[in-house]
Design a protein around this motif. Structure first.
Motif, PDB file in Angstrom:
ATOM      1  N   GLN A 142       0.593  -1.284  -0.207  1.00 38.29           N
ATOM      2  CA  GLN A 142      -0.286  -0.006   0.244  1.00 38.29           C
ATOM      3  C   GLN A 142       0.991   0.968   0.140  1.00 38.29           C
ATOM      4  O   GLN A 142       0.461   2.301  -0.975  1.00 38.29           O
ATOM      5  CB  GLN A 142      -0.811   0.113   1.122  1.00 38.29           C
ATOM      6  CG  GLN A 142      -2.262   1.311   1.009  1.00 38.29           C
ATOM      7  CD  GLN A 142      -3.461   1.282   2.276  1.00 38.29           C
ATOM      8  OE1 GLN A 142      -2.163   1.147   3.631  1.00 38.29           O
ATOM      9  NE2 GLN A 142      -3.900   1.194   2.618  1.00 38.29           N
TER      10      GLN A 142
ATOM     11  N   ARG B  22       0.974   4.033  -3.020  1.00 39.90           N
ATOM     12  CA  ARG B  22       0.717   5.321  -3.424  1.00 39.90           C
ATOM     13  C   ARG B  22       1.583   6.713  -2.794  1.00 39.90           C
ATOM     14  O   ARG B  22       1.698   7.490  -3.705  1.00 39.90           O
ATOM     15  CB  ARG B  22       0.111   5.522  -1.193  1.00 39.90           C
ATOM     16  CG  ARG B  22      -0.816   4.956  -1.075  1.00 39.90           C
ATOM     17  CD  ARG B  22      -1.548   5.619   1.364  1.00 39.90           C
ATOM     18  NE  ARG B  22      -2.557   5.261   0.504  1.00 39.90           N
ATOM     19  CZ  ARG B  22      -3.324   5.116   2.216  1.00 39.90           C
ATOM     20  NH1 ARG B  22      -2.620   5.604   3.005  1.00 39.90           N
ATOM     21  NH2 ARG B  22      -4.767   4.783   1.847  1.00 39.90           N
TER      22      ARG B  22
ATOM     23  N   ASN C 240      -9.366  12.348   7.290  1.00 37.57           N
ATOM     24  CA  ASN C 240      -9.448  14.204   6.510  1.00 37.57           C
ATOM     25  C   ASN C 240     -11.295  14.757   7.844  1.00 37.57           C
ATOM     26  O   ASN C 240     -11.488  15.507   7.398  1.00 37.57           O
ATOM     27  CB  ASN C 240     -10.540  13.957   5.398  1.00 37.57           C
ATOM     28  CG  ASN C 240      -8.635  13.303   4.134  1.00 37.57           C
ATOM     29  OD1 ASN C 240      -8.456  14.543   4.599  1.00 37.57           O
ATOM     30  ND2 ASN C 240      -9.101  13.158   3.209  1.00 37.57           N
TER      31      ASN C 240
ATOM     32  N   ASP D  30       0.095  19.818  -4.176  1.00 40.15           N
ATOM     33  CA  ASP D  30       0.328  18.976  -5.360  1.00 40.15           C
ATOM     34  C   ASP D  30       1.696  18.695  -5.928  1.00 40.15           C
ATOM     35  O   ASP D  30       2.015  17.312  -6.484  1.00 40.15           O
ATOM     36  CB  ASP D  30      -0.407  19.699  -6.990  1.00 40.15           C
ATOM     37  CG  ASP D  30      -2.022  19.629  -6.601  1.00 40.15           C
ATOM     38  OD1 ASP D  30      -2.346  19.494  -5.562  1.00 40.15           O
ATOM     39  OD2 ASP D  30      -2.754  20.783  -6.877  1.00 40.15           O
TER      40      ASP D  30
ATOM     41  N   GLU E 239       2.985  15.880  -3.193  1.00 35.08           N
ATOM     42  CA  GLU E 239       2.321  14.524  -3.873  1.00 35.08           C
ATOM     43  C   GLU E 239       3.091  13.969  -4.578  1.00 35.08           C
ATOM     44  O   GLU E 239       3.591  12.968  -4.841  1.00 35.08           O
ATOM     45  CB  GLU E 239       1.122  14.874  -4.126  1.00 35.08           C
ATOM     46  CG  GLU E 239      -0.056  14.887  -3.048  1.00 35.08           C
ATOM     47  CD  GLU E 239      -1.624  14.763  -2.916  1.00 35.08           C
ATOM     48  OE1 GLU E 239      -1.954  13.327  -2.842  1.00 35.08           O
ATOM     49  OE2 GLU E 239      -1.627  15.041  -4.116  1.00 35.08           O
TER      50      GLU E 239
ATOM     51  N   PHE F  18       0.462  11.865   0.943  1.00 36.08           N
ATOM     52  CA  PHE F  18      -0.630  11.465   0.047  1.00 36.08           C
ATOM     53  C   PHE F  18      -2.137  12.104   0.478  1.00 36.08           C
ATOM     54  O   PHE F  18      -2.331  12.044   1.512  1.00 36.08           O
ATOM     55  CB  PHE F  18      -0.461   9.943   0.351  1.00 36.08           C
ATOM     56  CG  PHE F  18      -1.502   9.361  -0.828  1.00 36.08           C
ATOM     57  CD1 PHE F  18      -1.599   9.511  -2.208  1.00 36.08           C
ATOM     58  CD2 PHE F  18      -2.743   9.155  -0.200  1.00 36.08           C
ATOM     59  CE1 PHE F  18      -2.694   8.074  -2.587  1.00 36.08           C
ATOM     60  CE2 PHE F  18      -3.632   8.168  -0.109  1.00 36.08           C
ATOM     61  CZ  PHE F  18      -3.536   7.646  -2.179  1.00 36.08           C
ATOM     62  N   ARG F  19      -3.159  11.902  -0.097  1.00 38.43           N
ATOM     63  CA  ARG F  19      -4.086  12.342   0.162  1.00 38.43           C
ATOM     64  C   ARG F  19      -4.938  12.117  -0.510  1.00 38.43           C
ATOM     65  O   ARG F  19      -4.926  12.246  -1.891  1.00 38.43           O
ATOM     66  CB  ARG F  19      -4.430  13.873   0.265  1.00 38.43           C
ATOM     67  CG  ARG F  19      -4.985  14.540   0.313  1.00 38.43           C
ATOM     68  CD  ARG F  19      -5.811  15.907   0.598  1.00 38.43           C
ATOM     69  NE  ARG F  19      -5.294  17.138   0.133  1.00 38.43           N
ATOM     70  CZ  ARG F  19      -5.153  17.749  -0.186  1.00 38.43           C
ATOM     71  NH1 ARG F  19      -5.387  18.638   0.924  1.00 38.43           N
ATOM     72  NH2 ARG F  19      -4.546  18.444  -0.910  1.00 38.43           N
ATOM     73  N   ASP F  20      -6.134  10.944  -0.058  1.00 40.56           N
ATOM     74  CA  ASP F  20      -7.924  10.209  -1.216  1.00 40.56           C
ATOM     75  C   ASP F  20      -8.669  11.247  -0.123  1.00 40.56           C
ATOM     76  O   ASP F  20      -8.694  12.460   0.684  1.00 40.56           O
ATOM     77  CB  ASP F  20      -7.530   9.206  -0.932  1.00 40.56           C
ATOM     78  CG  ASP F  20      -7.193   8.631   0.378  1.00 40.56           C
ATOM     79  OD1 ASP F  20      -7.495   9.111   0.474  1.00 40.56           O
ATOM     80  OD2 ASP F  20      -7.128   7.340   0.359  1.00 40.56           O
ATOM     81  N   SER F  21     -10.164  10.860  -0.979  1.00 40.76           N
ATOM     82  CA  SER F  21     -11.272  10.820  -0.105  1.00 40.76           C
ATOM     83  C   SER F  21     -10.938  11.111   1.536  1.00 40.76           C
ATOM     84  O   SER F  21     -11.678  11.504   1.923  1.00 40.76           O
ATOM     85  CB  SER F  21     -12.377  10.295  -0.836  1.00 40.76           C
ATOM     86  OG  SER F  21     -12.462   9.591  -0.355  1.00 40.76           O
ATOM     87  N   LYS F  22     -10.575   9.938   1.963  1.00 40.88           N
ATOM     88  CA  LYS F  22     -10.340   9.526   3.344  1.00 40.88           C
ATOM     89  C   LYS F  22      -9.694   9.943   4.156  1.00 40.88           C
ATOM     90  O   LYS F  22      -9.547  10.474   5.209  1.00 40.88           O
ATOM     91  CB  LYS F  22     -10.640   7.678   3.113  1.00 40.88           C
ATOM     92  CG  LYS F  22     -11.673   7.040   3.063  1.00 40.88           C
ATOM     93  CD  LYS F  22     -11.627   5.701   2.789  1.00 40.88           C
ATOM     94  CE  LYS F  22     -12.160   5.231   2.180  1.00 40.88           C
ATOM     95  NZ  LYS F  22     -12.617   3.765   2.270  1.00 40.88           N
TER      96      LYS F  22
ATOM     97  N   THR G  31      -5.180  11.585   4.782  1.00 34.85           N
ATOM     98  CA  THR G  31      -3.843  12.234   4.146  1.00 34.85           C
ATOM     99  C   THR G  31      -2.550  11.697   4.995  1.00 34.85           C
ATOM    100  O   THR G  31      -2.636  11.592   6.741  1.00 34.85           O
ATOM    101  CB  THR G  31      -3.949  13.802   4.523  1.00 34.85           C
ATOM    102  OG1 THR G  31      -4.703  15.040   4.121  1.00 34.85           O
ATOM    103  CG2 THR G  31      -2.525  14.965   4.355  1.00 34.85           C
TER     104      THR G  31
END
Length: 751
Positions: A27, A31, A429, A492, A495, A501-505, A507
């Motif tokens: 994982q 990422r 988040n 950005d 990243e 790393f950041r997603d909808s859930k 950071t």
């Protein structure tokens, strides 16, 4: 084409799919991108070294740069970026941040190359591209390069494996032939065993090739192992061949080769079966290379055994169709008359009749003492097993003075530690924690790790941010306000650099901490040092309870692999024991008898590994293979010995006389198989790759201990009061026929 990973670049692939450590690492890689890297430097490199700039330019100008490399990180460009507007970090501060990763205390610098998936899969080509670029730089060249990193480690290991395959397999084969000739005394006998063993070896190599696989530093010993085991079986069949009576065979309308198979197929087949069970037990391993070795070696030996039993009569009868006058070999107590005796190959290495007789009498007198000493030694070596430790460190795979180890030590002394522990800080988040507060915690942890004695350098997102102060004055508050905005605006870019790393859930912030790869401490201890430093900061920070810390990277994964190595050693050996012991019980028709005759087979394994534990020596990836294999091989000679012993008991001989006749029949052949097997392994003692060297050392030690177990411990056990469990049931159906097994076989064929 399947490549079995040995270097640390693929160490996470050793662990089974679904294991938490592997999932966490995979994982992380998904990422933040692959962490397969090469660090490059040379003596005298510095920020002012023109060769450094030319080498970097040469790499960037390659038309296929993107095929092999994901990025190139050079300290001069990082310094330029951070000291220029808008960062305006002082050069002194930038050098401090990069120290231990890109820059050493004396100003030595290193270049970092990120490697693509294609570059990892084709690491030999990748390394050649790097070296060709160095050759194109005046006053540099490939010989001056200092290389470390995960990709280079995988490359170095595979190069060592390939070199060993080319250099050692042929000497091993030749030495096996030479010792076979010395032991068996005739070139024709040596040709028989060599021809059959050579066929088995070629079948093993062909099997790996045609299945689309390639040899690695673990599989490199496979051809020699199959050669050694097939040759051992052929030597025993030569012994049965010499025991057959040519006149009786001729009357039966058969041949001596067929009669040898009729007499010896059962112990030969059972010995191969038990060895295959020992090898197959490795398939219970958690580590992929060990499982694959177990599968290939078991299949290879099985095919070679079929060839042995089918080809032996034709080859032996063809070569021994005419006999040259030879002096008779005095290896049986009940000497046969000259008109019925089979001409036997003269052997230069044998145990004489008088020595055998005196030795068996001594065994009989001291059976109880030898048994007690054996059981005591078993207990002591089992205690030593609890002290056994393992190692998957790259520096432990090569000699101290090898170029690979010298480069690692040079890097750690000139620049900083090269192993990595990745610290991942997760923020949900949903909790809406400001990015600046997250960055503040990352900054505190980064500073703490940099100040730790056992951590050489740290890279994180804050490495690439302007410096800010925690003071309460107006200027510091303004700086923090500007920084808040810059973190949002440039997230950005962070990243893209692979530090966040950041997603909808959530950071996730990444801290790459460097620890020593040549330290005496294990990867587990070094990872614990990082954890302690992080925990200290977390206990002081208000934002810490809202974060989740995770540790990954190759160092923690290699620690888990070390733990798995010791676990696998126990499980695979126990599996081999549970698979082989029922075969021994079936042969002697007794549960307790089967357990009794397993003692001299277990002793060599516990003696070798128990001694390693007492001496504090480390077990490596190849060492784990030896326990189950040695148990399977040790059982080979035990099966032949016990089979002869049972036949003599069935003829009505008392135990002492049965042991004497068994010694006369097979002790010389057992001695020969041990000498030949150890001789075939001897060249691997000089392998540059230390796991292969350790494999050879352990195999030779355990095979030597096994022959002592079979010729000293086993007879003592059978002659002691404990031996009644072996002979009690067999005596019920015994006959008072005192003829030799060969004469019985010939008479059966005549009828």
């Amino acid at each position: 084409m399947l490549h079995i990973p040995i270097g640390s670049a693929g160490v996470h692939e050793w662990l089974p799919e679904g294991r938490p450590e592997r999932l966490r690492y995979e994982q992380f890689s998904a990422r933040f991108g692959s962490d397969q890297i090469v660090l490059i430097s040379w003596d005298g490199s510095s920020l002012n070294d023109q060769r450094f700039e030319k080498f970097e330019s040469r790499l960037l100008s390659l038309p296929d740069f993107a095929t092999y490399f994901t990025k190139i990180e050079a300290p001069d460009r990082i310094i330029q970026t951070l000291t220029a507007h808008p960062m305006r970090v002082s050069e002194t501060e930038v050098l401090r941040r990069l120290q231990g990763v890109f820059i050493g205390k004396d100003g030595t610098v290193a270049l970092l190359l990120g490697i693509t998936a294609y570059g990892v899969a084709n690491h030999k080509q990748t390394m050649e591209v790097i070296r060709e670029a160095a050759d194109a730089v005046p006053e540099l060249g490939r010989e001056k390069l200092r290389l470390v990193g995960t990709l280079y480690e995988a490359y170095a290991v595979d190069e060592a494996a390939e070199g060993s395959l080319k250099k050692l397999v042929l000497p091993s084969t030749i030495l096996g032939l030479l010792i076979s000739w010395i032991c068996l005394g005739r070139v024709r006998s040596a040709i028989v065993v060599l021809a059959i063993a050579g066929i088995g070896q070629l079948l093993a190599v062909s099997m790996v090739y045609y299945m689309g696989h390639q040899f690695s530093a673990v599989l490199i010993v496979l051809p020699t192992l199959v050669f050694m085991l097939t040759l051992s079986g052929a030597v025993h069949l030569i012994n049965y061949f010499s025991e057959s009576n040519p006149s009786s065979v001729e009357r039966a309308g058969s041949s001596r080769g067929v009669d040898a198979i009729r007499l010896g197929w059962k112990p030969c087949l059972l010995s191969s079966l038990t060895t295959m069970l020992g090898m197959g037990s490795l398939m219970t391993s958690q580590l992929a290379p060990v499982r694959q070795f177990g599968l290939y070696s078991a299949i290879g030996l099985g095919v070679a055994t079929v060839v042995l039993l089918i080809a032996f009569p034709a080859i032996a009868d063809g070569l021994f169709s005419f006999q040259l006058p030879r002096r008779k070999n005095p290896q049986r107590i009940d000497q046969e008359t000259s008109d019925s005796a089979a001409p036997k190959p003269y052997t230069w290495i044998c145990i004489s009749q008088s020595v055998q007789s005196r030795f068996v009498q001594w065994e009989n007198r001291n059976a109880v003492l030898i048994t007690a000493a054996t059981l005591l030694m078993l207990g002591l070596t089992f205690v030593g097993l609890s002290q056994l430790r393992s190692s998957t460190k790259f520096c432990d795979m090569f000699p101290e003075k090898s170029r690979t180890n010298q480069d690692m030590k040079w890097f750690e002394s000139k620049i900083g530690p090269i192993a990595t522990v990745e610290v991942l800080i997760h923020f949900s988040n949903q909790k809406s924690i400001p990015l600046f507060d997250q960055a503040r915690l990352v900054h505190r942890i980064t500073q703490s790790l940099r100040n730790h004695d056992e951590i050489g350098g740290v890279l994180s997102a804050t490495t690439f941010m302007p410096r800010w102060s925690e003071e309460g004055n107006t200027r510091s508050a303004a700086q923090r306000g500007i920084l808040r905005q810059r973190i949002e605006d440039n997230f950005d870019k962070l990243e893209a650099q692979g530090v966040v790393f950041r997603d909808s859930k959530e950071t996730v912030w990444r801290l790459m901490s460097k620890v020593s790869a040549v330290s005496q401490k294990s990867y587990g201890q070094l990872t614990d040092s990082v954890k302690q430093a992080v925990d200290q900061i977390l206990s002081e920070e208000a934002a810490a309870p809202q974060s989740r810390i995770e540790y990954t990277g190759l160092s923690p994964v290699m620690h888990e692999t070390q733990v798995a190595l010791l676990s696998d050693l126990g499980y695979s050996f126990l599996s081999a024991f549970l698979l082989i012991t029922p075969v021994m019980m079936w042969i002697v028709r007794s549960i307790w008898g089967g357990l009794l005759i397993m003692i001299p087979n277990v002793l060599p394994v516990t003696l070798a590994f128990g001694t390693m534990g007492w001496m504090g020596w480390s077990l490596d990836i190849a060492g784990i293979l030896t326990a189950s294999i040695a148990l399977g091989i040790a059982v080979d000679d035990t099966l032949h010995f016990v089979s002869w012993y049972m036949m003599e008991l069935d003829r009505g001989f008392p135990p002492l006389e049965a042991i004497q006749k068994t010694f006369a029949s097979c002790s010389t052949a057992m001695l020969h198989t041990t000498l030949i097997s150890c001789g075939a392994m001897f060249p691997f003692l000089f392998a540059e790759f230390l796991p292969t060297q350790q494999f050879a050392k352990l195999m030779i030690a355990m095979l030597s201990a096994a022959i002592v177990g079979d010729l000293v411990v086993l007879p003592a056990l059978l002659l002691s009061p404990l031996g009644r469990v072996v002979r009690s049931r067999r005596l019920l159906g015994s006959r008072s026929d005192h003829r030799s097994p060969a004469n019985d076989s010939a008479e059966t064929a005549t009828q």
